[in-house]
Design an enzyme around this catalytic site. Structure first.
Site: not given
Length: 412
Positions: A166, A173, A184, A186, A272, A284
């Site tokens: 990831g 997802y 959060h 990244e 975001h 992602s």
């Protein structure tokens, strides 16, 4: 909100412009796209990441650990925990997502659906198939292939021989109505890219990076008890703060809807959050560019969970900041956060005047027995246990056990 708040930009690259991923990221930043923390990219029609399409019956994929998202709170302030469920096939998940209990409610437009989301966020806990290792992109896709973006983050594998699911490999997802990604940034404050392969849209909220420190201070005031346990509580990805609350406390943000076939990119230290409108399939991963290195050096770290991603910055400092490398090795390369401001007119300096006073949670303390049974639920977690019971996920709280000190519970 004022006209000076950076807005989310939308780019429509030509096929020629689309050929070099890193160069296009640099171009978008030259146009100021990173200032909003989030950008939308509409790929050229020549880019087809999956030629065989998205017929669920033809995608042989198992979801090993779907999660039920339990949300507890009120008045725009919520905490979310994830309860792990048994494995299921993608077709089983799609059937569940489209069932009467979990289906998207009737709505007039995206604004109406957003209102329904926040009004019902604590009811009927949805099931999310998140963080599924894999890809839906054809292996022969040469440009903007999320499994092979070819950015400087590849040095993690090249220099350390480390593959992080990831982070430098892709995750899938599979969402349904009301499944949520909490506020959060990244891991290591990296960039991220999210491609919505098919299905229902996603609503995104984004805070410009220059206001990230203000966001953290707001969360610390609202969820003081959580921060007593972990100074980097937002790293747990369990905090939901509604747009109403953000506006109330002068936290600038933008929102945008991602349609199928569109790409969203988040920038370093860009907070975001968002939710899915219904059943969908997204892919992602993270990536990096030289501008990220200073952010990576200053990124906050959760110390209470063993499963948090932490990347050694040594190779990046050595390669991209050689003049600082000796100081870095000695532990003397301190410096301010890239989004900190020294002048008094900055949003960060004004934050203390705008935030609510620090208050203790009004929820009751759990009993000793509840603390034993629900050790990974925040203080006052009895309300979450009641939700678990109401949802039929557990029969009694004795069936809850902790997993890796994370916010993931397993209902045995």
């Amino acid at each position: 909100m004022t006209a000076s708040i950076p807005r989310i930009m939308v780019f429509r690259p030509t096929w020629d412009e689309f050929q070099n991923f890193s160069a296009y990221i640099e171009y978008m930043e030259s146009q100021g796209a990173h200032k909003a923390g989030l950008v939308k990219v509409i790929p050229p029609k020549e880019w087809v990441p999956r030629k065989s399409g998205y017929d669920i019956d033809k995608i042989d994929l198992t979801i090993p650990a779907p999660i039920t998202q339990i949300v507890s709170g009120k008045q725009g302030l919520y905490q979310q925990i994830n309860v792990q469920r048994r494995a299921m096939s993608l077709s089983q998940f799609a059937e569940l997502a489209n069932s009467e209990r979990y289906a998207t409610p009737p709505h007039f437009d995206y604004a109406d659906l957003e209102r329904k989301y926040w009004k019902n966020v604590t009811y009927v806990a949805p099931v999310y198939a998140a963080d599924v290792s894999g890809t839906l992109t054809d292996p022969d896709v040469k440009v903007w292939n999320l499994n092979h973006l070819g950015t400087i983050l590849d040095y993690v594998n090249k220099d350390y021989g480390i593959s992080i699911d990831g982070v430098n490999t892709a995750y899938l997802y599979f969402g349904m109505w009301k499944t949520t990604f909490a506020w959060h940034t990244e891991d290591m404050d990296l960039y991220s890219i999210n491609y919505l392969h098919a299905g229902a849209p996603k609503t995104w909220y984004a805070i410009p990076p220059e206001y990230g420190i203000r966001m953290e201070l707001l969360a610390k005031r609202f969820f003081a008890e959580n921060y007593e346990s972990c100074k980097a509580h937002l790293r747990h990805k369990m905090t939901l703060i509604s747009p109403y609350r953000l506006r109330q406390h002068n936290i600038p943000f933008n929102k945008i809807t991602q349609e199928p076939g569109e790409i969203m990119i988040t920038f370093p230290y860009g907070y975001h959050a968002g939710f899915n409108h219904g059943f969908n399939m997204a892919e992602s991963t993270n990536f990096a560019a030289p501008r990220w290195v200073e952010y990576g050096k200053r990124a906050s770290h959760c110390q209470c969970r063993k499963d948090m991603v932490r990347i050694s910055m040594d190779t990046f400092v050595k390669r991209f900041q050689p003049e600082k490398y000796e100081m870095w090795l000695k532990g003397l390369d301190k410096g301010p956060h890239p989004e900190s401001r020294s002048n008094e007119s900055s949003p960060v300096q004004k934050t203390e005047k705008l935030l609510p006073k620090k208050t203790k949670s009004k929820t009751r303390k759990p009993t000793a027995r509840e603390t034993c049974n629900m050790s990974c639920i925040w203080t006052g977690g009895a309300g979450v246990a009641r939700n678990l019971l109401q949802e039929g996920i557990i029969k009694n709280t004795n069936k809850l056990r902790q997993v890796n000190r994370s916010n993931v519970l397993v209902a045995e």
